[in-house]
Design a protein around this motif. Structure first.
Motif, PDB file in Angstrom:
ATOM      1  N   ASP B 197       0.828  -1.199   0.000  1.00 46.62           N
ATOM      2  CA  ASP B 197       0.000   0.000   0.000  1.00 46.62           C
ATOM      3  C   ASP B 197       0.865   1.252   0.000  1.00 46.62           C
ATOM      4  N   SER B 198       2.128   1.089   0.370  1.00 52.75           N
ATOM      5  CA  SER B 198       3.059   2.220   0.411  1.00 52.75           C
ATOM      6  C   SER B 198       4.444   1.658   0.128  1.00 52.75           C
ATOM      7  N   ALA B 199       5.413   2.547  -0.033  1.00 57.46           N
ATOM      8  CA  ALA B 199       6.778   2.090  -0.316  1.00 57.46           C
ATOM      9  C   ALA B 199       7.304   1.265   0.854  1.00 57.46           C
ATOM     10  N   ARG B 200       7.007   1.753   2.058  1.00 60.23           N
ATOM     11  CA  ARG B 200       7.487   1.049   3.257  1.00 60.23           C
ATOM     12  C   ARG B 200       6.889  -0.357   3.316  1.00 60.23           C
ATOM     13  N   GLU B 201       5.605  -0.430   2.997  1.00 60.44           N
ATOM     14  CA  GLU B 201       4.904  -1.710   3.007  1.00 60.44           C
ATOM     15  C   GLU B 201       5.469  -2.632   1.917  1.00 60.44           C
ATOM     16  N   ALA B 202       5.803  -2.046   0.772  1.00 60.51           N
ATOM     17  CA  ALA B 202       6.325  -2.838  -0.348  1.00 60.51           C
ATOM     18  C   ALA B 202       7.606  -3.563   0.056  1.00 60.51           C
ATOM     19  N   VAL B 203       8.456  -2.878   0.822  1.00 60.71           N
ATOM     20  CA  VAL B 203       9.710  -3.503   1.248  1.00 60.71           C
ATOM     21  C   VAL B 203       9.415  -4.677   2.182  1.00 60.71           C
ATOM     22  N   LYS B 204       8.473  -4.472   3.098  1.00 58.86           N
ATOM     23  CA  LYS B 204       8.111  -5.563   4.026  1.00 58.86           C
ATOM     24  C   LYS B 204       7.584  -6.764   3.249  1.00 58.86           C
ATOM     25  N   VAL B 205       6.727  -6.473   2.271  1.00 55.31           N
ATOM     26  CA  VAL B 205       6.135  -7.553   1.471  1.00 55.31           C
ATOM     27  C   VAL B 205       7.226  -8.286   0.682  1.00 55.31           C
ATOM     28  N   ALA B 206       8.159  -7.516   0.115  1.00 58.21           N
ATOM     29  CA  ALA B 206       9.236  -8.137  -0.668  1.00 58.21           C
ATOM     30  C   ALA B 206      10.070  -9.066   0.212  1.00 58.21           C
ATOM     31  N   LYS B 207      10.351  -8.624   1.419  1.00 58.57           N
ATOM     32  CA  LYS B 207      11.140  -9.472   2.332  1.00 58.57           C
ATOM     33  C   LYS B 207      10.363 -10.748   2.678  1.00 58.57           C
ATOM     34  N   LYS B 208       9.068 -10.578   2.877  1.00 61.81           N
ATOM     35  CA  LYS B 208       8.220 -11.730   3.217  1.00 61.81           C
ATOM     36  C   LYS B 208       8.206 -12.726   2.049  1.00 61.81           C
ATOM     37  N   LEU B 209       8.107 -12.194   0.842  1.00 61.43           N
ATOM     38  CA  LEU B 209       8.066 -13.077  -0.332  1.00 61.43           C
ATOM     39  C   LEU B 209       9.387 -13.835  -0.497  1.00 61.43           C
ATOM     40  N   ILE B 210      10.483 -13.145  -0.206  1.00 61.24           N
ATOM     41  CA  ILE B 210      11.787 -13.812  -0.287  1.00 61.24           C
ATOM     42  C   ILE B 210      11.856 -14.942   0.742  1.00 61.24           C
ATOM     43  N   ALA B 211      11.379 -14.650   1.955  1.00 64.99           N
ATOM     44  CA  ALA B 211      11.407 -15.679   3.006  1.00 64.99           C
ATOM     45  C   ALA B 211      10.553 -16.876   2.580  1.00 64.99           C
ATOM     46  N   GLU B 212       9.389 -16.605   2.004  1.00 60.99           N
ATOM     47  CA  GLU B 212       8.510 -17.693   1.538  1.00 60.99           C
ATOM     48  C   GLU B 212       9.198 -18.519   0.462  1.00 60.99           C
ATOM     49  N   LYS B 213       9.832 -17.797  -0.467  1.00 58.29           N
ATOM     50  CA  LYS B 213      10.466 -18.466  -1.602  1.00 58.29           C
ATOM     51  C   LYS B 213      11.607 -19.368  -1.117  1.00 58.29           C
ATOM     52  N   ARG B 214      12.401 -18.823  -0.205  1.00 55.43           N
ATOM     53  CA  ARG B 214      13.532 -19.613   0.292  1.00 55.43           C
ATOM     54  C   ARG B 214      13.042 -20.765   1.161  1.00 55.43           C
ATOM     55  N   GLY B 215      11.946 -20.504   1.888  1.00 49.16           N
ATOM     56  CA  GLY B 215      11.389 -21.550   2.747  1.00 49.16           C
ATOM     57  C   GLY B 215      10.821 -22.704   1.952  1.00 49.16           C
ATOM     58  N   SER B 216      10.378 -22.414   0.733  1.00 50.47           N
ATOM     59  CA  SER B 216       9.747 -23.470  -0.078  1.00 50.47           C
ATOM     60  C   SER B 216      10.760 -24.304  -0.842  1.00 50.47           C
ATOM     61  N   ARG B 217      12.032 -23.899  -0.778  1.00 49.92           N
ATOM     62  CA  ARG B 217      13.036 -24.677  -1.516  1.00 49.92           C
ATOM     63  C   ARG B 217      13.409 -25.955  -0.790  1.00 49.92           C
TER      64      ARG B 217
END
Lengths: 463, 217
Positions: B197-217
């Protein structure tokens, strides 16, 4: 005098520079000019009465424009102008524009600060997405309003089940549909000749806009079209192609400027300078005959915060005192239709704009992002306040007190502003009449405003 | 005050001299550069993002902070080489969608993502839908980030996701979307993995997506 083709020649001269470098220069130069001219934001006085401040904002904007020029994205060059050229283009700009013809002919003069003449009100749903089936009725809700001098429409994102993707054949088709339906809405609102101040809102690309701009689709002489600058102080060939076309047509050319407060220019004072400088861009690059300003708070996506109202006021005054440009103030609300908050936001914005020399262009609603969340009622509220303020001779000082009191009522709610109700929830869709809830809400706010010095009887009686 | 806190303060106050001096001190005293980045630089840039969200500062200030951070990182780079793998938060392809020439919002997100250790490949504005696909196939980022300012151009965003699906590569990459007209429910409807919803939120979401991606490997 510099004409459009002189401007185009200059887009190919000089050194290329990186866009990022230009972006950085905007903030640095604006900060220096703000300091040099001693321009400071006054939160306790959202509608300042300081004529000296208005003049300094204008002078500062001239200097800033001289220093920055206009960045042309396609050639990565900066087109520059001298102070004499700026003064010349200002002096040669139209002192009024005419929309429409016959009984619906609207003469739009340049307004002055604390002008007692009614503002011209351009009613618009400003880019709110609507489903195809509601488009005509929502347009009627604007065009049918007695205080609507002109109108324009929302947009559709889907046409016959296909997304209206920019650059596609669907965009051309939807653009033509847009024009046909706007005139149909005018007709069924009982005002077949009402001018349409911006006949294209669905198409983004110039080819689709040009394809739709034909009399057989419903566009008339002295309707208009807006062309928007790219924040901050940029243009591109896609937009300039529209101008090359419009210069051969009888359509009123409107420049649209939406600098972002908190963006590359900086805070309220710097953004005020950048907004005024955009008007010079509009004269040189767009040959704009009238101008629309929609400065926006970059985080709140509205222009009803305290510093935005200050910015709207000082820029309006700077332009009204130092130029004869025909300028309108675009309202961008945080809250949505049929909420108490929106009645306060609309009132504050209309008051700050009207007494500062602007005409009015209401209104984007609910941060302009919720589908179907816009109705003719918001424009009615904004227009009524503007008419009353002008007729009552409200001064900037009076307006500042009222705006301050209104801000106290809503400003804390801005980050979590209610999105309100949709068009179908606010209006009887069969009769295209606002529902009792919205009418009662506005009547109730009017009573509060009456107590603050806004006499709504002036809408019907000027004696 | 701990050296990491001083770096944090230096970034928040946008003090070039302090950051240059502290970066040199890290090298001279053989302090762990990774910790300096995590607890000093990145934390400072996070605070810068918060200050921007509250409009205590504006884009020019944010760019200055990012410049100063990059100067500091340039000094640390020789000692970072061996540890550079663990430094990278993730790789993201960023662009404003086809038809849309407005990229200020995307540029803000870019600055904050870089401040959080992301490698950002910025495709710029008015990026053709198929360019997103071609660039993904060429560069294989962890995330594709697509933004729009106009409702009229937003409708091109789902085409990025549809094309990834048509090539059978949708599950390989996370897609996040944002921009003024984009709503969270719409992001979900079109099958995006994340929405800011904001730039700050985008960074949080990006970090979360990276964690999900790495967790699924």
């Amino acid at each position: 005098m510099i004409d459009f083709w002189d401007f185009m020649r200059r887009t190919e001269t000089g050194q290329i520079i990186k866009e990022e470098e230009y972006d950085r220069k905007v903030g640095a130069a604006a900060a220096e000019v703000v300091e040099k001219y001693g321009i400071s934001y006054t939160p306790d006085d959202p509608v300042p009465s300081d004529d000296g401040l208005a003049d300094r904002v204008f002078e500062g904007a001239v200097e800033l424009f001289e220093r920055l020029g206009v960045f042309v994205i396609d050639t990565r060059k900066v087109v520059r102008f001298t102070r004499d050229e700026i003064m010349e283009v200002l002096s040669a700009a139209p002192q009024h524009v005419v929309y429409g013809s016959g009984n619906e002919r609207v003469l739009v003069p340049a307004r002055g600060v604390e002008d007692s003449r009614d503002p011209v009100v351009f009613f618009s749903a400003v880019g709110t997405p609507f489903p195809e089936e509601d488009f005509v009725k929502v347009c009627m809700s604007y065009a049918q309003e007695p205080l609507a001098d002109t109108f324009s429409g929302p947009l559709i994102t889907s046409y016959r089940g296909m997304p209206v993707t920019s650059g596609s054949p669907v965009e051309v088709e939807a653009g033509i549909w847009n024009v046909v339906k706007l005139r149909e809405a005018a007709q069924f609102a009982g005002r077949p000749d009402i001018p349409i101040h911006n006949f294209m809102s669905v198409a983004e690309r110039t080819d689709a806009t040009i394809a739709a701009a034909r009399p057989e689709f419903g566009v008339r002489d002295n309707d208009g079209l807006f062309t928007a600058a790219i924040a901050e102080m940029k243009v591109d060939f896609e937009r300039l192609k529209r101008i090359a076309f419009l210069l051969h047509t009888p359509y009123v050319i409107g420049g649209l400027y939406g600098p972002l407060m908190g963006g590359y220019s900086g805070g309220p004072a710097a953004t005020a300078l950048i907004l005024v400088a955009h008007f010079f861009l509009g004269l040189f690059a767009f040959r704009a005959q009238r101008h629309n300003a929609f400065p926006i708070n970059i985080n709140q996506v509205c222009n009803t915060t305290r510093e935005m109202l200050w910015l709207v006021s000082v820029t309006g005054q700077a332009l009204a005192k130092n130029t004869h440009l025909v300028s309108a103030s675009n309202a961008f609300m945080a809250s949505g239709p049929c909420t108490e908050m929106i009645t306060y936001e609309l009132t504050a914005h209309s008051l700050a704009s009207t007494v500062s020399g602007w005409h009015l262009n209401p209104s984007a609603v609910a941060r302009n992002r919720y589908p179907s969340h816009a109705t003719g009622m918001e424009a009615r509220i904004h227009a009524e306040v503007g008419h009353v303020a002008a007729r009552a001779g409200i001064t900037r000082k009076d307006a500042s007190k009222i705006v301050h009191a209104l801000l106290e009522k809503y400003e804390k709610q801005i980050p979590n502003a209610p999105k309100g109700k949709s068009f179908r929830e606010c209006y009887d869709i069969e009769t295209v009449r606002p529902g009792d809830e919205y009418l009662r809400l506005w009547e109730s706010t009017k009573k509060t405003l009456q107590g603050m010095g806004l006499d709504f009887r002036l809408l019907y009686d000027r004696s | 005050m701990e050296v990491f806190d001083r770096i944090y303060e230096g970034i928040v106050n946008r003090d070039r001299e302090v950051i240059v001096a502290l970066s040199k001190e890290i090298i001279e005293k053989q302090i762990d550069p990774v910790q300096a980045i995590e607890q000093g630089f990145k934390r400072g840039m996070e605070k810068i993002g918060d200050m921007f969200a509250d409009l205590e500062i504006f884009i020019p200030d944010m760019i200055t902070a990012a410049d100063i951070m990059n100067e500091g990182l340039a000094i640390l780079r020789p000692v970072l080489k061996e540890k550079s793998g663990e430094m990278l938060t993730g790789k993201i392809l960023l662009g404003t969608i086809q038809g849309d020439v407005h990229e200020i919002g995307k540029n803000i997100v870019k600055v904050l993502l870089e401040g959080s250790g992301f490698e950002v490949i910025d495709l710029g504005r008015d990026v053709d839908v198929l360019t997103f696909i071609d660039k993904y196939q060429e560069l294989r980022p962890d995330i594709i980030g697509v933004s729009a300012l106009m409702t009229t151009t937003m409708v091109n965003i789902p085409r990025v996701i549809e094309n990834l699906k048509s090539l059978g590569i949708r599950d390989e990459v996370k897609v996040m979307v944002g921009g003024a007209p984009v709503l969270p429910e719409w992001a979900e409807e079109i099958g995006a993995d994340g929405y800011g919803d904001s730039a700050r939120e985008a960074v949080k979401v990006a970090k979360k997506l990276i964690a999900e991606k790495r967790g699924s490997r």
